[in-house]
Design a protein around this motif. Structure first.
Motif, mmCIF file in Angstrom:
data_model
loop_
_atom_site.group_PDB
_atom_site.id
_atom_site.type_symbol
_atom_site.label_atom_id
_atom_site.label_comp_id
_atom_site.label_asym_id
_atom_site.label_seq_id
_atom_site.Cartn_x
_atom_site.Cartn_y
_atom_site.Cartn_z
ATOM 1 N N PHE A 138 0.810 -1.246 -0.173
ATOM 2 C CA PHE A 138 0.021 -0.047 0.130
ATOM 3 C C PHE A 138 1.050 1.257 -0.068
ATOM 4 N N ARG A 139 1.867 1.380 -1.075
ATOM 5 C CA ARG A 139 2.825 2.481 -0.939
ATOM 6 C C ARG A 139 2.884 3.269 -2.215
ATOM 7 N N SER A 140 1.732 3.167 -3.044
ATOM 8 C CA SER A 140 1.647 3.633 -4.505
ATOM 9 C C SER A 140 1.402 5.188 -4.251
ATOM 10 N N PRO A 141 1.603 6.092 -5.325
ATOM 11 C CA PRO A 141 1.514 7.718 -4.969
ATOM 12 C C PRO A 141 0.228 8.000 -4.537
ATOM 13 N N THR A 142 -0.756 7.222 -4.866
ATOM 14 C CA THR A 142 -2.177 7.582 -4.522
ATOM 15 C C THR A 142 -2.317 7.304 -2.988
ATOM 16 N N HIS A 143 -1.965 6.106 -2.595
ATOM 17 C CA HIS A 143 -1.771 5.561 -1.264
ATOM 18 C C HIS A 143 -1.265 6.796 -0.151
ATOM 19 N N ARG A 144 -0.106 7.165 -0.772
ATOM 20 C CA ARG A 144 0.851 8.267 -0.177
ATOM 21 C C ARG A 144 0.038 9.506 0.060
ATOM 22 N N ILE A 145 -0.655 9.933 -0.937
ATOM 23 C CA ILE A 145 -1.613 11.048 -0.823
ATOM 24 C C ILE A 145 -2.465 10.881 0.199
ATOM 25 N N MET A 146 -3.226 9.576 0.157
ATOM 26 C CA MET A 146 -4.301 9.295 1.089
ATOM 27 C C MET A 146 -3.802 9.356 2.477
ATOM 28 N N LEU A 147 -2.652 8.779 2.608
ATOM 29 C CA LEU A 147 -1.902 8.824 4.086
ATOM 30 C C LEU A 147 -1.925 10.102 4.699
ATOM 31 N N ILE A 148 -1.326 11.220 3.717
ATOM 32 C CA ILE A 148 -1.178 12.609 4.180
ATOM 33 C C ILE A 148 -2.394 13.166 4.586
ATOM 34 N N ASN A 149 -3.412 13.069 3.615
ATOM 35 C CA ASN A 149 -4.644 13.618 3.859
ATOM 36 C C ASN A 149 -5.318 13.008 5.217
ATOM 37 N N ALA A 150 -4.958 11.623 5.635
ATOM 38 C CA ALA A 150 -5.609 11.069 6.700
ATOM 39 C C ALA A 150 -5.148 12.020 7.947
ATOM 40 N N PHE A 151 -3.942 12.554 8.119
ATOM 41 C CA PHE A 151 -3.752 13.371 9.113
ATOM 42 C C PHE A 151 -4.473 14.593 9.133
ATOM 43 N N TYR A 152 -4.844 15.332 8.176
ATOM 44 C CA TYR A 152 -5.612 16.420 8.084
ATOM 45 C C TYR A 152 -7.072 15.971 8.402
ATOM 46 N N ASN A 153 -7.646 14.946 8.067
ATOM 47 C CA ASN A 153 -8.909 14.339 8.193
ATOM 48 C C ASN A 153 -9.135 14.238 9.721
ATOM 49 N N LEU A 154 -8.092 13.709 10.325
ATOM 50 C CA LEU A 154 -8.141 13.313 11.785
ATOM 51 C C LEU A 154 -8.431 14.485 12.590
ATOM 52 N N PHE A 155 -7.935 15.698 12.145
ATOM 53 C CA PHE A 155 -8.712 16.930 12.934
ATOM 54 C C PHE A 155 -9.756 17.424 12.584
ATOM 55 N N ASP A 156 -10.230 16.945 11.438
ATOM 56 C CA ASP A 156 -11.588 17.273 10.908
ATOM 57 C C ASP A 156 -12.691 16.525 11.783
ATOM 58 N N PHE A 157 -12.277 15.194 11.803
ATOM 59 C CA PHE A 157 -13.420 14.366 12.640
ATOM 60 C C PHE A 157 -13.233 14.461 14.222
ATOM 61 N N ILE A 158 -12.183 14.993 14.471
ATOM 62 C CA ILE A 158 -12.098 15.367 16.237
ATOM 63 C C ILE A 158 -13.186 16.277 16.289
ATOM 64 N N ALA A 159 -12.980 17.514 15.612
ATOM 65 C CA ALA A 159 -13.885 18.715 15.309
ATOM 66 C C ALA A 159 -15.400 18.396 15.402
ATOM 67 N N THR A 160 -15.636 17.259 14.400
ATOM 68 C CA THR A 160 -17.175 16.926 14.403
ATOM 69 C C THR A 160 -17.455 15.988 15.599
ATOM 70 N N MET A 161 -16.477 15.277 16.058
ATOM 71 C CA MET A 161 -16.760 14.594 17.438
ATOM 72 C C MET A 161 -17.279 15.504 18.553
ATOM 73 N N ILE A 162 -16.625 16.532 18.771
ATOM 74 C CA ILE A 162 -17.063 17.629 19.740
ATOM 75 C C ILE A 162 -18.510 17.933 19.343
ATOM 76 N N SER A 163 -19.124 18.093 18.367
ATOM 77 C CA SER A 163 -20.606 18.056 18.037
ATOM 78 C C SER A 163 -21.195 19.243 18.789
ATOM 79 N N VAL A 164 -22.416 19.075 19.372
ATOM 80 C CA VAL A 164 -23.118 20.009 19.830
ATOM 81 C C VAL A 164 -22.381 20.758 21.157
ATOM 82 N N SER A 165 -21.352 19.890 21.730
ATOM 83 C CA SER A 165 -20.651 20.554 22.666
ATOM 84 C C SER A 165 -19.723 22.114 22.369
#
Length: 311
Positions: free
Chosen positions: A39-66
């Motif tokens: 799982f080391r193709s160029p596309t896999h690598r971009i998805m990996l980098i994007n996953a770290f950006y997504n992590l902060f996004d989903f932490i924010a949505t996990m906060i939800s109505v709080s």
């Protein structure tokens, strides 16, 4: 729109459940990339980098109505709003980067090593374009509209009082980029059609990226001994190829997952703009769930698109 306690609770459950699944998807992407060389193709690598950006996004949505419950001026609300401004837009930009890689491979036959060199450029551009507006918005406020970041029912984002900013700096750029990706895929499809007719694809659907020549070792050794009889040496040609079908499939699925994520929130925003305070509750639940689920789809796409070596 005023919601009762039960409705807010259901929105929170929907959003947090989807966020938890997406965080699991992010963890799956990181773990799979780290522990499997397939799982080391160029596309896999971009998805990996994007996953770290997504992590902060989903932490924010996990906060939800709080976030809204803490108040517009609270650190929690402002962190949530900053994250939901920066990282979803970055997610779309990484989709553009992934599609641009496909363009470079199909039209210009870029090698995977050349694509990897572009990742730092993508990282710098995407981070700059998303971080600066999200940071500046923390300091924008007016006496009549209040702070730019504020409560949007089930999380904090750009306040409804600043609806024009929402269109210009959020939904507008996102859908513009989605259209750009769609146009690029039309260009890619046209080029692939030309390649097939010009017989530039191999029989197993692999696109030849380059051809390098190197002499075999035996003629070289004979030449070194001064034996000129065979000094004019057959040449071995090494061709680098890439499975076009596999290379195309992952970005296309990634793009489709992106579309499913943004259709419902956009419909909700349009409805809210046309009918202020009359947003259907079912549509709001759909936004809370689907808007936080793309990390889950990305994880599934990542692990199902296995690659070996260059192929």
């Amino acid at each position: 729109m005023q919601l009762n306690e039960w409705q807010l609770r259901q929105l929170s459950i929907a959003g947090r459940t989807a966020s938890a699944l997406s965080i699991l998807g992010v963890a799956t992407i990181i773990a799979t990339f780290c522990y499997s060389p397939n799982f080391r193709s160029p596309t896999h690598r971009i998805m990996l980098i994007n996953a770290f950006y997504n992590l902060f996004d989903f932490i924010a949505t996990m906060i939800s109505v709080s976030g809204p419950e803490a108040g517009d001026e609270s650190g929690l609300c402002r962190f949530q709003a900053f994250s939901l401004q920066m990282f979803p837009v970055a997610d779309v930009l990484w989709t553009v980067a992934m599609t641009w890689d496909v363009v470079l491979v199909v039209l210009y036959h870029y090698e995977p090593e050349a694509l990897r060199k572009l990742e730092k450029i993508y990282l710098a551009i995407i981070t700059t374009l998303t971080f600066i507006p999200a940071l500046v918005f923390l300091f924008i406020r007016s006496d009549d509209k209040g702070p730019l970041y504020g409560s949007v029912t089930f999380w904090c984002s750009i306040s409804p009082n600043w609806v024009l900013f929402r269109i210009i700096f959020y939904y507008g750029p996102i859908w513009f980029l989605i259209v750009v990706v769609f146009v690029l895929y039309i260009v890619i499809a046209h080029e692939i059609f030309k390649l097939r007719h010009e017989l530039m694809l191999t029989t197993n659907d692999c696109l030849v990226l380059s051809s390098t020549a190197s002499p075999s070792s035996e003629p070289v050794e004979r030449a070194a001994r001064g034996d000129s009889k065979d000094s004019d040496a057959p040449i071995k040609r090494r061709q680098s190829s890439l499975s076009l079908r596999k290379f195309l499939l992952m970005p296309i699925l990634f793009f489709l997952a992106l579309l499913t994520t943004w259709v419902t929130p956009t419909i909700n925003r349009i409805y809210a703009f046309r009918h202020p305070g009359e947003e259907p509750y079912g549509l709001m639940v759909g936004v809370a769930a689907l808007g936080s689920l793309r990390g889950f789809w990305n994880g599934i796409i990542f692990v199902t698109m296995r690659s070996k070596g260059r192929r």
